[in-house]
Scaffold this motif. Structure first.
Motif, PDB file in Angstrom:
ATOM      1  N   ASP A 253      76.916  72.339  54.112  1.00 43.47           N
ATOM      2  CA  ASP A 253      78.046  71.489  53.757  1.00 43.47           C
ATOM      3  C   ASP A 253      79.334  72.148  54.242  1.00 43.47           C
ATOM      4  O   ASP A 253      79.367  73.359  54.528  1.00 43.47           O
ATOM      5  N   PRO A 254      80.428  71.391  54.383  1.00 44.34           N
ATOM      6  CA  PRO A 254      81.656  71.945  54.980  1.00 44.34           C
ATOM      7  C   PRO A 254      82.195  73.180  54.282  1.00 44.34           C
ATOM      8  O   PRO A 254      82.639  74.126  54.939  1.00 44.34           O
ATOM      9  N   ALA A 255      82.176  73.190  52.937  1.00 47.42           N
ATOM     10  CA  ALA A 255      82.730  74.340  52.231  1.00 47.42           C
ATOM     11  C   ALA A 255      81.908  75.597  52.501  1.00 47.42           C
ATOM     12  O   ALA A 255      82.452  76.671  52.794  1.00 47.42           O
ATOM     13  N   THR A 256      80.567  75.477  52.430  1.00 45.51           N
ATOM     14  CA  THR A 256      79.704  76.620  52.711  1.00 45.51           C
ATOM     15  C   THR A 256      79.829  77.038  54.166  1.00 45.51           C
ATOM     16  O   THR A 256      79.840  78.233  54.484  1.00 45.51           O
TER      17      THR A 256
ATOM     18  N   SER B 165      82.890  79.154  54.674  1.00 46.02           N
ATOM     19  CA  SER B 165      82.695  80.499  54.131  1.00 46.02           C
ATOM     20  C   SER B 165      81.807  81.342  55.045  1.00 46.02           C
ATOM     21  O   SER B 165      82.109  82.506  55.330  1.00 46.02           O
ATOM     22  N   ILE B 166      80.713  80.741  55.532  1.00 47.23           N
ATOM     23  CA  ILE B 166      79.803  81.463  56.426  1.00 47.23           C
ATOM     24  C   ILE B 166      80.501  81.789  57.739  1.00 47.23           C
ATOM     25  O   ILE B 166      80.344  82.886  58.293  1.00 47.23           O
ATOM     26  N   ASN B 167      81.286  80.851  58.253  1.00 48.92           N
ATOM     27  CA  ASN B 167      81.999  81.096  59.515  1.00 48.92           C
ATOM     28  C   ASN B 167      82.953  82.276  59.396  1.00 48.92           C
ATOM     29  O   ASN B 167      83.118  83.059  60.340  1.00 48.92           O
ATOM     30  N   ALA B 168      83.592  82.398  58.236  1.00 47.41           N
ATOM     31  CA  ALA B 168      84.493  83.532  58.024  1.00 47.41           C
ATOM     32  C   ALA B 168      83.712  84.848  58.067  1.00 47.41           C
ATOM     33  O   ALA B 168      84.172  85.837  58.659  1.00 47.41           O
TER      34      ALA B 168
ATOM     35  N   LYS C  56      89.121  71.231  51.676  1.00 41.73           N
ATOM     36  CA  LYS C  56      88.603  72.600  51.634  1.00 41.73           C
ATOM     37  C   LYS C  56      87.269  72.695  50.902  1.00 41.73           C
ATOM     38  O   LYS C  56      86.413  73.498  51.264  1.00 41.73           O
ATOM     39  N   ASP C  57      87.111  71.888  49.868  1.00 39.44           N
ATOM     40  CA  ASP C  57      85.845  71.950  49.139  1.00 39.44           C
ATOM     41  C   ASP C  57      84.756  71.130  49.812  1.00 39.44           C
ATOM     42  O   ASP C  57      83.602  71.146  49.388  1.00 39.44           O
ATOM     43  N   GLY C  58      85.109  70.403  50.875  1.00 43.62           N
ATOM     44  CA  GLY C  58      84.115  69.738  51.704  1.00 43.62           C
ATOM     45  C   GLY C  58      83.575  68.437  51.172  1.00 43.62           C
ATOM     46  O   GLY C  58      82.624  67.900  51.726  1.00 43.62           O
TER      47      GLY C  58
END
Length: 718
Positions: free
Chosen positions: A506-509, A512-515, A580-582
């Motif tokens: 999902d977009p929020a995860t 976070s993973i991309n960071a 941001k929370d997707g």
């Protein structure tokens, strides 16, 4: 597979146990001697002891036979133990050899093979071989020895009667000789069908969400019923042919017994042989006949084993396509560049996936491969990892052709994070340690910290000893990805490959993973494969693939300025904002103009239409709509990917015809007509959609009725 071929195939697996087999052989000879001596002793018991009233001789014979029986029974128990040990170890060696062979097969082998059929070879086929081996002594070896020894004794007792008995033996052989080859072929075919049925069951169990969502139970039941009936017919044929093998031999044996009984009685009546000799001859012959019947009854088991071993041998003898060259060298630590040198590749002879790829990735660069679905992005990863070899050209690391170095040393330079990182049903610690076997607990935990999963693991009741569950089912998608990242980091690789590493999240995860990936990629050569251009913006270089060719390369800014395929893909994914929370998304009015059916709307209507799009979330594997459903809304993919499925006219099975990703749209005709859906749509990953109901669109178009007619006219022409 013939019976001789069956034993030739098994011989290498029994070779380490030759000493035990020799000992078993000596015990078998002792048993054969006793089995022959017992009926042969009737000659002396009747002629020399009973008829001559010699009680002492009778007692000696009986006591001697009793002592021999006790010794042979003890030896038989030892033989059973030793043979069980040899059989278990031999079958274990076959099973290990099969599993080992599969570990070194290329990915193309598994794409061609059905997993259920492979499992059937480990279960049903190998079980048939094990059953035949387990019963071989009692049903084949001992009866064969008895036939040989008893035949010799029969000739000693009376060669005329023995010769008459042997003249009938061809009758016993003719039937099995006719039916055994047919039974073997039928057994192999049946086992193949059994593997197909098992594969269908396994596929069905994995596809239950899809089956239920598409109401696909009845077609599957119908197909399974037909396959099951075919298997039942094959089973009946195998049973019938096996029975014919057994009965044809048994009928010959009964005929022999009648002939021997009649001829023997005549010889005694005419004084041609003594009563003791007839009793001994008859006892020997009954045992010999029983042994022949045992052999006949064992043949169907042997037929099943031959069929099973033929399929086992297909696994053992399947050639491996990706092998280290005989003179392969160790690849030194990566230090300069990766060079794709005019690489051409296809998964089969008819289709070319990559065509003349020529590019260089320098050490320390952060590069991305992008392009439409099916352009060859994932194939680049397969060649980088040497899962496949190029059909032409070469992939070189620091000037070393990867076909000239060992696979182990090549992959030691690479850490990879897949789109779906497979977790084994072992502890989280051991799942991470797979990245580098032998790593200490402290190194495992350091990798988990770097992947930002350490605190989560410590919060679990069992901490690092927590089982991951089957396929990592106890963890969320993001947590599985972080375990995969930790596994890759544990290798401390100079090259990090990210194969759609966040596309299923999902977009929020994903953010976070991309960071995390951005941080751990520093001081490494990072190669990303992605369809989300937002992940490629910061890359040093972007390689754009289309139809297997490298059509563009450069930085994000350079490619946007160039106005080619990358710019068009970027435009498709622009104009959609995600919170941001997707869980929220909006589309800009200007973005809607790239949708053909909306392109002619005036600016003021687009401005009114954009807020009418509503965000909807769908988990992976969810059916959005089914072919034939009434169309009621238009979909714009804000985040995620879906597959387009159509039912085959031949058998009704669903087949993928396209994959749609971020920025793509579908279902636009539902805005204009009530026509049923012409395909099914199923999510491949977590998806965030922007949807527009037809009622909202019609309300808007009521302000411009002439536009509605114009759009309908265009639809009819298209």
């Amino acid at each position: 597979m013939s019976f001789s071929a069956l034993f030739c195939e098994l011989r290498p697996f029994a070779r380490p146990w030759r000493a035990l087999l020799v000992l078993i052989g000596f015990i078998l000879l002792a048993e054969m001697a006793f089995n022959a001596a017992l009926p042969f002793s009737f000659k002396f018991i009747v002629d020399d002891a009973i008829l001559k009233k010699d009680g002492r001789l009778l007692a000696l014979i009986v006591v001697g036979l009793a002592v021999a029986a006790i010794l042979v029974s003890a030896l038989g128990l030892l033989r059973d133990y030793l043979y069980a040990r040899v059989t278990a170890n031999a079958i274990g060696a076959v099973r290990y050899a099969m599993f080992s062979r599969l570990q070194y097969q290329s990915l193309s082998y598994f794409s061609r093979s059905r997993s259920g059929d492979l499992l059937a070879r480990f279960s049903g086929d190998l079980n048939a071989v094990e059953s035949a081996l387990g019963s071989a002594l009692a049903w084949a070896v001992i009866p064969l020895l008895d036939v040989a020894s008893h035949t010799v004794l029969l000739f000693i007792l009376d060669w005329r009667l023995a010769l008459a008995a042997l003249l009938v033996c061809p009758i016993i052989i003719i039937g099995p000789g006719i039916f055994t080859p047919r039974a073997t072929r039928a057994s192999i075919f049946r086992r193949s069908q059994e593997g197909g049925v098992l594969a269908a069951i396994q596929e069905n169990l994995a596809a239950q969400p899809t089956v239920k969502a598409l109401s696909y139970q009845l077609p599957l039941l119908d197909k399974f019923r037909r396959d099951n009936e075919d298997l039942a017919r094959s089973t009946r044929r195998v049973s019938l042919l096996g029975a014919l093998v057994e009965r044809s031999a048994g009928s010959g044996t009964l005929l022999m017994q009648v002939i021997v009984t009649g001829a023997g009685a005549y010889l005694v009546y005419s004084g041609g042989m003594s009563l003791g000799e007839l009793v001994a001859f008859q006892a020997l012959f009954v045992t010999l006949s029983s042994s022949l019947i045992y052999l006949a009854q064992y043949v169907p088991t042997l037929v099943q084993a031959a069929g099973g071993m033929a399929r086992v041998s297909e696994v053992l003898q399947a050639p491996t396509q990706i092998n280290d060259a005989p003179d392969a060298v160790e690849l030194p630590p990566f230090s300069q560049e990766i060079h794709f040198q005019d690489v051409r590749f296809g998964y089969n002879e008819e289709t070319r996936i990559l065509d003349g790829i020529d590019l260089v990735v320098r050490r320390g660069e952060n590069v991305a491969f992008v392009g439409p679905s099916g352009s060859g992005k994932s194939t680049i990863v397969n060649l980088l990892m040497r899962f496949f070899d190029p059909q032409a050209g070469a992939v070189k690391y620091d000037g070393h052709d990867i076909c000239s170095v060992t696979q182990k040393s090549l992959r030691a330079n690479i850490g990879i994070v897949f789109q779906e990182n497979f977790l084994f049903n072992i502890s989280l610690r051991e799942n991470i340690r797979i990245g580098r076997l032998g790593a200490t607990d402290a190194e495992v935990e350091a990798a988990a910290r770097a992947a930002e999963i350490h605190d989560f693991i410590l919060a679990l009741p069992q901490g690092y000893e927590t089982p991951a569950g089957e396929r990592g089912g106890r963890l969320s998608g993001g947590q599985r990805q972080r375990i995969g990242i930790a596994r890759a980091l544990l290798r401390n690789p100079p090259i990090l490959i990210l194969d759609e590493a966040t596309s299923s999240l999902d977009p929020a995860t994903e953010a976070s993973i991309n960071a995390t990936l951005s941080r751990i990629g520093k001081n490494r050569t990072v190669i990303s494969v992605t369809h989300r251009l937002g992940s490629a913006i910061a890359c040093d270089r972007i390689f754009v693939l289309e139809h297997g060719r490298l059509c563009e390369s450069g930085t994000h800014a350079e490619l946007i300025k160039h106005g080619g395929l990358y710019a068009r893909l970027a435009l498709k994914q622009q104009g959609i904002s995600i919170s941001k929370d997707g869980d929220e998304a909006k589309v800009m009015a200007a973005r809607l103009r790239s949708v053909p059916i909306l392109a002619d709307l005036p600016e003021n209507l687009l401005e009114k239409l954009a807020p009418q799009f509503c965000p909807e979330e769908y988990p992976a594997g969810r059916l959005i709509f089914q072919e034939g459903d009434a169309g009621d809304r238009f979909y714009l993919i804000a985040h995620g990917s879906v597959e387009v499925l159509r039912a085959s006219a031949a058998d009704g099975e669903l087949a993928r015809v396209a994959v749609l990703q971020d920025g793509d749209h579908f279902g636009e005709l539902a805005l204009l007509t009530h026509a049923p859906r012409n395909a099914s749509i199923r999510t491949l990953s977590h998806c965030l959609m922007l949807t527009l109901p037809r009622t909202h669109f019609k309300t808007l178009l009521s302000q411009a009725p002439e536009l509605h007619e114009r759009l309908l006219e265009r639809y009819r022409k298209d």
